[in-house]
Design an enzyme around this catalytic site. Structure first.
Site, PDB file in Angstrom:
ATOM      1  N   ASN A 283       0.817  -1.209   0.000  1.00 11.04           N
ATOM      2  CA  ASN A 283       0.000   0.000   0.000  1.00 11.04           C
ATOM      3  C   ASN A 283       0.852   1.261   0.000  1.00 11.04           C
ATOM      4  OD1 ASN A 283       0.271  -1.054   2.976  1.00 11.04           O
ATOM      5  ND2 ASN A 283       0.021   1.141   3.147  1.00 11.04           N
ATOM      6  N   ASP A 328      -5.249   0.971   2.225  1.00  7.81           N
ATOM      7  CA  ASP A 328      -4.303  -0.070   2.640  1.00  7.81           C
ATOM      8  C   ASP A 328      -4.489  -1.342   1.806  1.00  7.81           C
ATOM      9  OD1 ASP A 328      -2.256  -1.336   4.016  1.00  7.81           O
ATOM     10  OD2 ASP A 328      -3.456  -1.809   5.790  1.00  7.81           O
TER      11      ASP A 328
HETATM   12 CA    CA Z   1      -0.323  -2.022   5.059  1.00  9.35          CA
END
Ligand code: CA
Length: 735
Positions: A283, A328
């Site tokens: 991410n 994320d």
């Molecule tokens: Ca992460």
């Protein structure tokens, strides 16, 4: 803040962390064990009793051709041996088994060599990771495995060292620092070895680092090339030429200080015919794209799958699963290579042509879609949701881009998004059976509310997700609140040709463990509640269940010694979910267990967790402090930002880490020395003097004391004890 009392209470067979022995400058005598090279891994099916590489084979299918244990006899499976390394933290490793020796890793990057037939230890190796480094680990001091090559083992240690170990003796031969030690980099993933090159990445995107992966010469340790996944600035320097393209997808006002993330912390696979190495990228840092790259942009190469030439690290193609990622949504999840008869993607009129054999790459990244890519060129063949998703309504197969929903953009407004932070699938490896044609995915159903913080500024030493931590603290105070957002877990069997679910086993709350598939028609998976299960590969029917005592997150493996097949698994809860929404009644001893047909070895006993304070004859020792409502609120937000990822949101710990409400009077009295002075640093509780003032540490103390005095009463405790007689609280037995 990390382990204090619980960590200290376990007898560890390994020396304390404070006295590393010197690493010899000159390599030792020629090694004799673990003779693995490319040819041997490529021909792995000729010796199916071995487990030579992380995913067993370069294609990382985690499928074993062994058939002595099968759906016809699996009910005869019993415990052959169990060995306890003396650990209590998360255990995530896939062991290797090479010529009768098992090599596994555990907490604090320790390595264990065991006799694979008996479980007797041959040697253990401790890289002496400084305890204070635990603070940089977003998700526990775990390690997912080791690589073997020509008599040597290669370990990525939590503190960023790549360490070469003599497989015969367990003695270190050389080590290289692969990271900038002034930044919060960590390594938890297994290195891979391709053509005599050790490929290793790292993690740390939640704190703010710049992602990359590197190749080191396996013999000498010399670094051969490095691939940065995100640029250092809009105008360079472009250390690798691919960054020139990447830089065009970032705003000139990007959050360069944060490093931008894109860490390569887990998945890789290799195709020796195409000579392509596949790498999954994590991410972005910070999470909020409006603050990370004002004005937008795809932000290459975050959340991408990269295909590179292992000789020089030059990219052949890339595919970004989540352009402009802001949830994320890593693409570091396990990747599997397979050759499948699949239809081509539909043409402009929606017409689908005839199936043909394609070399594909399969991934179920956190964003909830299952991707089938042509791994020769990165062409998207199909993408379908393997779990409920709210951030997109689908993926356009022609452009390869998702149709993102406006309602998931949290640039300026809080948004609840599915999948949540755990993703639809996390690090827990899946498996593919060429016999059943199914991919077995450990899946999560979760929802998470992203709360922007308009005041957010990058600050070294803390979580730099750009979320409002006072907002998180308010919303998620305690287990029940957190558990509500991590709704269910399952084992999902996915048909990658039809792009749809074949069957699914509901696993309740917990952590969906990694998976093994075998030619015996079986799928093995551990459970959070201390079992190892065998499912029928075609139907998901449970055929066998054995006790592990300790909960399992890691994927099982299978191997053969002296003509007998074993199924082994590393047990021990922890990791990113372990500290947060499950309360454990036992001590969580790390275990390596091996099962075989007709074995009857008794399971080692489970040590019970110490009796909880706040109960009969065991009073809470928190002081009653005079603190204003304002101070308590400040303490709550600071606790959430700095302490919660180990000690639990709302000061409710899982039992894997100390529950600070139960701290002794001494701990409350020595608060400053521990939190700012680093008194427990060697046990994993580093000093926070770089990010907290004395007043702030005191505000946290006041908040923790206040939470302690609101400890649930004896009725809840009584229920806990009563249910404890049957080992696990009753509501968990439904699983
Ligand atoms: Ca992460």
């Amino acid at each position: 803040m990390l382990a204090m009392l619980a960590h200290a209470s376990v007898a560890a067979p390994i020396a304390d962390l404070s006295s590393p022995p010197p690493v010899p400058a000159v390599p030792a005598a020629p090694p004799v064990a673990a003779r693995v090279n490319d040819a041997r891994v490529i021909a792995a099916d000729n010796e199916p009793g071995q487990w030579l590489a992380h995913g067993r084979t370069f294609d990382e299918q985690r499928f074993s051709p062994l058939t002595k244990i099968s759906d016809a006899n699996v009910t005869r499976l019993g415990l052959a041996w169990a060995w306890e390394p003396g650990t209590t933290r998360g255990m995530e490793a896939t062991p290797l088994v090479i010529d009768g020796v098992m090599y596994a890793t555990g907490e604090w990057s320790r390595v264990y060599a065991l006799d694979a037939k008996t479980g007797k230890p041959i040697w253990t190796y401790d890289p002496y990771v400084p305890g204070a480094k635990g603070r940089d680990a977003c998700c526990d001091v775990v390690n997912r495995g080791i690589a073997a090559w020509e008599g040597r083992l290669y370990l990525g240690a939590l503190d960023g060292r790549l360490i070469c170990i003599d497989a015969a003796t367990g003695k270190p031969l050389w080590e290289k620092q692969t990271t900038d030690t002034s930044r919060p980099y960590t390594i938890t993933g297994a290195p891979r070895i391709v053509k005599g090159k050790v490929i290793i990445g790292n993690g740390g995107a939640e704190f703010g680092v710049r992602g990359y992966f590197s190749a080191y010469d396996a013999a000498s340790g010399e670094m051969l090339w490095r691939f940065y996944t995100v640029p250092a600035s809009k105008s360079g320097p472009f250390e690798n030429p691919e960054l020139e393209l990447a830089a065009t997808t970032w705003s000139k006002d990007s959050a360069w200080d944060s490093g931008l993330g894109g860490t390569v912390w887990d998945s890789m696979a290799y195709d020796p015919e195409l000579d392509l190495l596949y790498v999954g990228v994590g991410n972005a840092s910070v999470y909020n794209r409006a603050q990370r790259s004002p004005g937008g942009g795809d932000n290459l190469f975050v959340s991408s799958i990269l295909a590179v030439d292992p000789d020089d690290g030059r990219m052949k193609w890339h595919y970004q699963t989540t352009p402009g990622e802001q949830w994320d949504y890593t693409a570091t999840q396990h990747m599997i290579l397979a050759d499948l008869e699949v239809p081509p993607r539909p043409d402009a009129n929606g017409h689908v042509g005839a199936k043909s054999l394609r070399k594909v790459l399969l991934q179920a990244p956190k964003n909830g879609y299952f991707y089938v890519l042509d791994r020769t060129n990165g062409e998207l063949l199909s993408a379908a949701p393997y779990i409920a998703t709210s951030w997109a309504t689908g993926i356009d197969l022609v452009s390869g881009r998702p149709y993102q929903r406006e309602e998931a953009d949290w640039a300026t407004t809080s948004r609840r998004v599915t999948p949540g932070i755990p993703g639809g699938h996390n690090w827990h490896p899946m498996a593919f059976s060429p016999k059943s044609g199914l991919v077995y995915i450990p899946t999560f159903e979760s929802v998470y509310e992203f709360i922007p913080d308009p005041e957010y500024r990058w600050k070294p030493g803390v979580i730099n997700t750009s979320e409002s931590w006072s907002g998180i603290a308010e919303r998620l105070e305690g287990f029940e609140a957190v558990a509500k957002e991590n709704v269910r877990t399952h084992l999902t069997a996915w048909d990658p040709v039809a792009a749809r679910q074949a069957w699914r086993v509901e696993l309740g709350q917990g952590i969906p463990a990694g998976v093994l598939a075998t030619a015996g028609g079986l799928v093995f998976q551990g459970t959070t509640w201390g079992k190892l299960r065998a499912y029928a590969a075609n139907s998901g029917v449970t055929l066998w269940q054995g006790d592990t005592g300790t909960g399992v997150m890691a994927p099982p493996i299978t191997y053969e010694v002296d003509g007998e097949q074993y199924v082994a698994v590393v047990a021990g809860l922890g990791g990113s979910q372990g500290g947060h929404y499950i309360r454990f009644p036992n001590e969580n001893p790390g275990r390596i267990l091996a099962f075989k047909l007709d074995a009857r070895t008794p399971l080692p006993p489970m040590p019970r967790a110490p009796r909880r304070p706040g109960t009969l004859g065991n009073p809470i020792q928190a002081p009653v402090l005079e603190a204003s409502a304002e101070t308590l609120k400040q303490g709550r937000a600071l606790y959430a930002l700095n302490c919660s990822r180990c000690h639990g949101l709302g000061v409710e710990a899982s039992g894997l880490y100390p529950d600070l409400r139960h701290s002794s009077a001494d701990v409350f009295a020595s608060w400053k020395g521990i939190v700012l002075g680093g008194a427990f640093a060697s046990r994993g509780m580093a000093s926070f003097a770089d990010v907290l003032t004395e007043q702030e540490a005191e505000a946290i103390r006041a908040y923790v004391a206040e939470r302690a005095l609101h400890e649930p009463g004896w009725l809840e405790w009584f229920g806990h004890q009563l249910a404890g007689r049957v080992q696990f609280p009753a509501r968990w037995l439904a699983d």
